[in-house]
Design a protein around this motif. Structure first.
Motif, PDB file in Angstrom:
ATOM      1  N   THR A   1      -1.775   0.274  12.718  1.00 27.84           N
ATOM      2  CA  THR A   1      -2.943   0.303  13.572  1.00 27.84           C
ATOM      3  C   THR A   1      -4.077   0.434  12.990  1.00 27.84           C
ATOM      4  O   THR A   1      -4.272   0.393  11.838  1.00 27.84           O
ATOM      5  CB  THR A   1      -2.632   1.533  14.534  1.00 27.84           C
ATOM      6  N   ARG A   2      -5.220   0.231  13.751  1.00 28.37           N
ATOM      7  CA  ARG A   2      -6.628   0.143  13.215  1.00 28.37           C
ATOM      8  C   ARG A   2      -6.952   1.806  12.575  1.00 28.37           C
ATOM      9  O   ARG A   2      -7.479   1.716  11.360  1.00 28.37           O
ATOM     10  CB  ARG A   2      -7.804   0.055  14.464  1.00 28.37           C
TER      11      ARG A   2
ATOM     12  N   GLU B   1      -7.395   4.786   7.349  1.00 24.38           N
ATOM     13  CA  GLU B   1      -6.852   5.824   6.442  1.00 24.38           C
ATOM     14  C   GLU B   1      -6.678   5.171   5.183  1.00 24.38           C
ATOM     15  O   GLU B   1      -7.038   5.946   4.262  1.00 24.38           O
ATOM     16  CB  GLU B   1      -5.758   6.493   7.137  1.00 24.38           C
ATOM     17  N   ARG B   2      -6.205   3.981   5.112  1.00 25.40           N
ATOM     18  CA  ARG B   2      -5.825   3.404   3.661  1.00 25.40           C
ATOM     19  C   ARG B   2      -6.954   2.606   3.114  1.00 25.40           C
ATOM     20  O   ARG B   2      -6.957   2.640   1.858  1.00 25.40           O
ATOM     21  CB  ARG B   2      -4.703   2.426   4.196  1.00 25.40           C
TER      22      ARG B   2
ATOM     23  N   LEU C   1     -13.557  -7.563   3.731  1.00 22.54           N
ATOM     24  CA  LEU C   1     -12.303  -8.737   3.952  1.00 22.54           C
ATOM     25  C   LEU C   1     -11.480  -8.656   2.770  1.00 22.54           C
ATOM     26  O   LEU C   1     -10.071  -8.893   3.070  1.00 22.54           O
ATOM     27  CB  LEU C   1     -13.276 -10.098   4.111  1.00 22.54           C
ATOM     28  N   VAL C   2     -11.998  -8.558   1.744  1.00 30.31           N
ATOM     29  CA  VAL C   2     -11.198  -8.466   0.543  1.00 30.31           C
ATOM     30  C   VAL C   2     -10.141  -7.375   0.694  1.00 30.31           C
ATOM     31  O   VAL C   2      -8.977  -7.311   0.383  1.00 30.31           O
ATOM     32  CB  VAL C   2     -11.934  -8.525  -0.711  1.00 30.31           C
ATOM     33  N   GLY C   3     -10.778  -6.386   1.043  1.00 34.67           N
ATOM     34  CA  GLY C   3      -9.958  -5.084   1.242  1.00 34.67           C
ATOM     35  C   GLY C   3      -8.783  -5.164   2.150  1.00 34.67           C
ATOM     36  O   GLY C   3      -7.747  -4.824   2.038  1.00 34.67           O
TER      37      GLY C   3
ATOM     38  N   LEU D   1      -7.509  -8.249   3.254  1.00 31.58           N
ATOM     39  CA  LEU D   1      -6.493  -9.302   2.613  1.00 31.58           C
ATOM     40  C   LEU D   1      -5.532  -8.437   1.653  1.00 31.58           C
ATOM     41  O   LEU D   1      -4.345  -8.958   1.439  1.00 31.58           O
ATOM     42  CB  LEU D   1      -7.365 -10.318   2.005  1.00 31.58           C
ATOM     43  N   ASP D   2      -6.236  -7.605   0.831  1.00 27.79           N
ATOM     44  CA  ASP D   2      -5.322  -6.930  -0.159  1.00 27.79           C
ATOM     45  C   ASP D   2      -4.324  -5.935   0.612  1.00 27.79           C
ATOM     46  O   ASP D   2      -3.101  -6.205   0.255  1.00 27.79           O
ATOM     47  CB  ASP D   2      -6.224  -6.258  -0.952  1.00 27.79           C
ATOM     48  N   LEU D   3      -4.536  -5.401   1.565  1.00 29.00           N
ATOM     49  CA  LEU D   3      -3.904  -4.667   2.213  1.00 29.00           C
ATOM     50  C   LEU D   3      -3.027  -5.300   3.029  1.00 29.00           C
ATOM     51  O   LEU D   3      -1.396  -4.855   2.793  1.00 29.00           O
ATOM     52  CB  LEU D   3      -4.432  -3.812   3.262  1.00 29.00           C
ATOM     53  N   TYR D   4      -2.947  -6.613   3.539  1.00 33.67           N
ATOM     54  CA  TYR D   4      -2.014  -7.393   4.001  1.00 33.67           C
ATOM     55  C   TYR D   4      -1.240  -8.270   3.137  1.00 33.67           C
ATOM     56  O   TYR D   4      -0.441  -9.160   3.371  1.00 33.67           O
ATOM     57  CB  TYR D   4      -2.752  -8.258   4.961  1.00 33.67           C
TER      58      TYR D   4
END
Length: 286
Positions: free
Chosen positions: A29-30, A35-36, A59-61, A63-66
């Motif tokens: 979720t958003r 939180e992350r 955006l980099v954050g 893409l890293d998370l995904y």
């Protein structure tokens, strides 16, 4: 007087759609993302609705998370870099990735599609065998896997007609698309029967421009007009060319293609007469 709202450029809309898709795949979720990563949920909402372009570090954050890797990662970063520009030519790639391409993403969010085809049956109305024959014919160097991917993507697009609010399709085809025996007589017979069945659906309008019409505004080539539910998201023109997928969003382009479609609609046979012509071609094909 309220300030005029400007529609977000098509690249920004595409970026937002891709980030929404990636979050959906992640199952987050958003609030989970906030939180992350520390990205404010309200900011993420604005990014995912194409109200703002994300800063590069944001955006980099994401893409890293995904866990997005190249080449998709580089494509998304480039899309963000050019997000404020109008128009878009998306070159063809050697294969079709599992994720939606730009066209499929826009089509999935559209309220209605107006499609003129000069040589092919519209993709949303194609049978699987016809799709396979078309793809093999126009892409003779494709591998079996590449053909299968393209066919599967085309079949999956037709699920848009099964939604609670089905996609509204107004398709106009030149008679040439009906007369060309793509895949042989059996494949073409099945395809023509599919057209007759599809035209009976309340959310599909089908017209044919007969040979007897002579020269008409659609002869330069096929195009698609996609209309969206929100007024802030104006129509988009899509043109499939040998160079790649061309997306147009300038007001003058939208106006010109709207006018061309209106001319074609006036010059084509009525929906009832169009079905009569398809039935006639079907009888001659069998």
């Amino acid at each position: 007087m309220a300030p005029k709202r400007h529609a977000p450029p098509i690249r920004l809309r595409r970026l937002a759609a891709e980030l929404r898709r990636l979050r959906g795949v992640s199952g987050l979720t958003r609030e989970d993302i906030a939180e992350r990563t520390g990205i404010n949920a309200a900011t993420l909402y604005r990014i995912e609705t194409a109200k703002v372009r994300p800063q590069r570090r944001t955006l980099v954050g994401l893409l890293d998370l995904y866990a997005v890797t190249d080449p998709q990662r580089s494509e998304i970063l480039e899309l963000s870099r050019t997000a404020d520009e109008q128009g878009w030519l998306r070159p063809y790639h050697a294969d079709l990735p599992n994720e939606y391409t730009a066209y499929i993403s826009f089509e999935a969010e559209a309220r209605g599609v107006r499609n003129y085809e000069s040589l092919f049956v519209p993709g949303l109305l194609q049978t699987e065998d016809y799709s396979r024959a078309v793809i093999k014919g126009v892409w003779p160097t494709a591998t079996t896997k590449e053909v299968d991917q393209r066919v599967q993507a085309r079949v999956e697009r037709q699920a848009l007609f099964k939604k609670e609010s089905p996609l509204e399709l107004w398709a106009i085809v030149d008679e040439a698309a009906l007369q060309r025996k793509v895949g042989g007589l059996n494949v073409m017979s099945e395809q023509l029967s599919r057209l007759v069945e599809s035209a009976a659906e309340p959310y599909i309008t089908l017209q044919v421009v007969p040979f007897g019409t002579g020269a008409h505004p659609g002869m330069p080539g096929s195009f698609v007009l996609m209309d969206f539910p929100e007024a802030v998201d104006p129509s988009v023109v899509y043109i499939d060319s040998m160079a790649g997928d061309l997306f147009l969003e300038a007001e003058e382009d939208i106006r010109r293609y709207n006018q061309i479609f209106d001319y074609l609609r006036a010059q084509a046979l009525s929906p009832g007469d169009s079905i009569d012509l398809i039935d006639k071609v079907l009888r001659e094909t069998c």
